[in-house]
Motif scaffolding. Structure first.
Motif, PDB file in Angstrom:
ATOM      1  N   SER A  42      28.672 -41.447   9.634  1.00  0.00           N
ATOM      2  CA  SER A  42      29.164 -40.931  10.656  1.00  0.00           C
ATOM      3  C   SER A  42      28.674 -41.736  11.913  1.00  0.00           C
ATOM      4  N   ARG A  43      27.406 -42.248  11.600  1.00  0.00           N
ATOM      5  CA  ARG A  43      26.876 -43.589  12.388  1.00  0.00           C
ATOM      6  C   ARG A  43      27.950 -44.838  12.338  1.00  0.00           C
ATOM      7  N   TYR A  44      28.013 -45.223  11.200  1.00  0.00           N
ATOM      8  CA  TYR A  44      28.909 -46.249  11.058  1.00  0.00           C
ATOM      9  C   TYR A  44      30.384 -46.166  11.800  1.00  0.00           C
ATOM     10  N   CYS A  45      30.732 -44.920  11.393  1.00  0.00           N
ATOM     11  CA  CYS A  45      32.231 -44.535  12.454  1.00  0.00           C
ATOM     12  C   CYS A  45      31.972 -44.686  13.902  1.00  0.00           C
ATOM     13  N   ALA A  46      30.707 -44.278  14.195  1.00  0.00           N
ATOM     14  CA  ALA A  46      30.511 -44.243  15.703  1.00  0.00           C
ATOM     15  C   ALA A  46      30.425 -45.724  16.328  1.00  0.00           C
ATOM     16  N   PHE A  47      29.893 -46.636  15.546  1.00  0.00           N
ATOM     17  CA  PHE A  47      29.959 -47.974  16.059  1.00  0.00           C
ATOM     18  C   PHE A  47      31.534 -48.548  16.257  1.00  0.00           C
ATOM     19  N   VAL A  48      32.250 -48.173  15.192  1.00  0.00           N
ATOM     20  CA  VAL A  48      33.573 -48.611  15.155  1.00  0.00           C
ATOM     21  C   VAL A  48      34.460 -47.933  16.221  1.00  0.00           C
ATOM     22  N   VAL A  49      34.108 -46.575  16.628  1.00  0.00           N
ATOM     23  CA  VAL A  49      35.034 -45.980  17.636  1.00  0.00           C
ATOM     24  C   VAL A  49      34.443 -46.095  18.943  1.00  0.00           C
ATOM     25  N   GLY A  50      33.201 -46.327  19.088  1.00  0.00           N
ATOM     26  CA  GLY A  50      32.441 -46.660  20.353  1.00  0.00           C
ATOM     27  C   GLY A  50      31.753 -45.257  20.862  1.00  0.00           C
ATOM     28  N   GLN A  51      31.129 -44.438  19.655  1.00  0.00           N
ATOM     29  CA  GLN A  51      30.620 -43.296  20.231  1.00  0.00           C
ATOM     30  C   GLN A  51      29.304 -43.616  20.340  1.00  0.00           C
ATOM     31  N   PHE A  52      28.739 -44.502  21.424  1.00  0.00           N
ATOM     32  CA  PHE A  52      27.347 -44.871  21.375  1.00  0.00           C
ATOM     33  C   PHE A  52      26.240 -43.579  21.717  1.00  0.00           C
ATOM     34  N   ASP A  53      26.838 -42.534  22.594  1.00  0.00           N
ATOM     35  CA  ASP A  53      25.788 -41.645  22.813  1.00  0.00           C
ATOM     36  C   ASP A  53      25.323 -40.977  21.274  1.00  0.00           C
ATOM     37  N   TYR A  54      26.540 -40.816  20.566  1.00  0.00           N
ATOM     38  CA  TYR A  54      26.137 -40.270  19.142  1.00  0.00           C
ATOM     39  C   TYR A  54      24.925 -41.205  18.460  1.00  0.00           C
ATOM     40  N   LEU A  55      25.108 -42.291  18.337  1.00  0.00           N
ATOM     41  CA  LEU A  55      24.024 -43.389  17.852  1.00  0.00           C
ATOM     42  C   LEU A  55      22.688 -42.941  18.455  1.00  0.00           C
ATOM     43  N   ILE A  56      22.635 -42.763  19.757  1.00  0.00           N
ATOM     44  CA  ILE A  56      21.170 -42.567  20.148  1.00  0.00           C
ATOM     45  C   ILE A  56      20.863 -41.324  19.783  1.00  0.00           C
ATOM     46  N   ALA A  57      21.781 -40.236  19.840  1.00  0.00           N
ATOM     47  CA  ALA A  57      21.407 -39.081  19.583  1.00  0.00           C
ATOM     48  C   ALA A  57      20.863 -38.678  18.069  1.00  0.00           C
ATOM     49  N   THR A  58      21.435 -39.547  17.082  1.00  0.00           N
ATOM     50  CA  THR A  58      21.002 -39.335  15.929  1.00  0.00           C
ATOM     51  C   THR A  58      20.172 -40.569  15.223  1.00  0.00           C
ATOM     52  N   HIS A  59      19.422 -41.148  16.290  1.00  0.00           N
ATOM     53  CA  HIS A  59      18.497 -42.053  16.235  1.00  0.00           C
ATOM     54  C   HIS A  59      17.021 -41.355  16.470  1.00  0.00           C
ATOM     55  N   HIS A  60      16.062 -41.587  15.715  1.00  0.00           N
ATOM     56  CA  HIS A  60      14.894 -40.689  15.969  1.00  0.00           C
ATOM     57  C   HIS A  60      14.362 -41.451  17.040  1.00  0.00           C
ATOM     58  N   PRO A  61      13.810 -40.566  17.918  1.00  0.00           N
ATOM     59  CA  PRO A  61      13.154 -41.258  19.226  1.00  0.00           C
ATOM     60  C   PRO A  61      12.179 -42.058  19.052  1.00  0.00           C
ATOM     61  N   ASN A  62      11.386 -41.824  17.792  1.00  0.00           N
ATOM     62  CA  ASN A  62       9.955 -42.652  17.552  1.00  0.00           C
ATOM     63  C   ASN A  62      10.345 -43.970  17.253  1.00  0.00           C
ATOM     64  N   TYR A  63      11.611 -44.198  17.044  1.00  0.00           N
ATOM     65  CA  TYR A  63      12.006 -45.754  16.137  1.00  0.00           C
ATOM     66  C   TYR A  63      13.157 -46.299  16.873  1.00  0.00           C
ATOM     67  N   ARG A  64      13.619 -45.857  18.199  1.00  0.00           N
ATOM     68  CA  ARG A  64      14.562 -46.325  18.979  1.00  0.00           C
ATOM     69  C   ARG A  64      14.328 -47.696  19.554  1.00  0.00           C
TER      70      ARG A  64
END
Length: 160
Positions: A42-64
Motif C-alpha cells: 500500500s505504501r508503494y501504491c501510495a507513491f505511485v498515485v500520490g497519496q503522500f498523506d498516507y505515506l506520512i501517516a504510516t511512517h513511524h513518527p520516530n523515524y520520519r
C-alpha cells in the motif's frame, strides 16, 4: 510524478486486484494494513498515485526525520513495478525485502530495500530500511513492470 487511477483499475501494488478492493480502502483510512507486506504494497501504491498523506501517516513518527508531504510531492519519479522478494513477520515486528523499479531522467533504477515495520496500537508502521544495490535487468529478462514482455521490448525503451 503521480498517475491518475480509477478505483476500477488494477492496483499498482501488483496484487492483481482492483484498486478499490486493494489499497484504496487503506489510503482512505477505511481499513488498516493487516501485515507488513500489505503495508509495504500500500505504501508503494501510495507513491505511485500520490497519496503522500498516507505515506506520512504510516511512517513511524520516530523515524520520519522531518519528512513532509511537500517533500514527497516534489518527486518526478515514474514508478514501473514492485517486486517482493521476502517477507518475515514476528509478533509486533516485520521485514519486507523488495525492489521498487522506477525511471527518472531516462534512467531506470530500483529502490532495493529491506524495510522494517512495527505494530503500534494495532496499526503497522514503517520504521526504516536498509538500502542495497541491484543491477538493471538484462535485455531478454521479463520486464520489471510485469507486462509479460521482455525488458528490451518494454521499459528499456523509456531510457531513449
Amino acid at each position: 510524478m503521480t498517475i491518475n487511477i480509477s478505483p476500477t483499475d488494477l492496483c499498482p501494488c501488483g496484487s492483481k486486484t482492483l484498486y478499490q478492493q486493494c489499497c484504496l480502502p487503506l489510503h482512505c483510512a477505511e481499513k488498516v494494513a493487516q501485515s507488513p507486506q500489505q503495508l509495504m504494497r500500500s505504501r508503494y501504491c501510495a507513491f505511485v498515485v500520490g497519496q503522500f498523506d498516507y505515506l506520512i501517516a504510516t511512517h513511524h513518527p520516530n523515524y520520519r526525520q522531518g519528512l513532509t508531504v511537500e517533500q514527497l510531492a516534489q518527486s518526478n519519479t515514474h514508478w514501473l513495478g514492485l517486486e517482493l522478494l521476502a517477507t518475515e513477520q514476528r509478533e509486533n515486528n516485520g521485514e519486507v525485502t523488495f525492489k521498487a523499479w522506477y525511471v527518472e531522467d531516462k534512467h531506470i533504477d530500483a529502490i532495493y530495500e529491506k524495510s522494517s515495520f512495527v505494530l503500534v496500537d494495532e496499526q503497522w508502521l514503517y520504521t526504516e530500511g536498509k538500502q542495497m544495490s541491484t543491477r538493471s535487468p538484462a535485455r531478454n529478462e521479463p520486464c520489471i513492470c510485469h507486462s509479460g514482455r521482455k525488458f528490451k521490448q518494454c521499459c528499456a525503451k523509456l531510457t531513449h
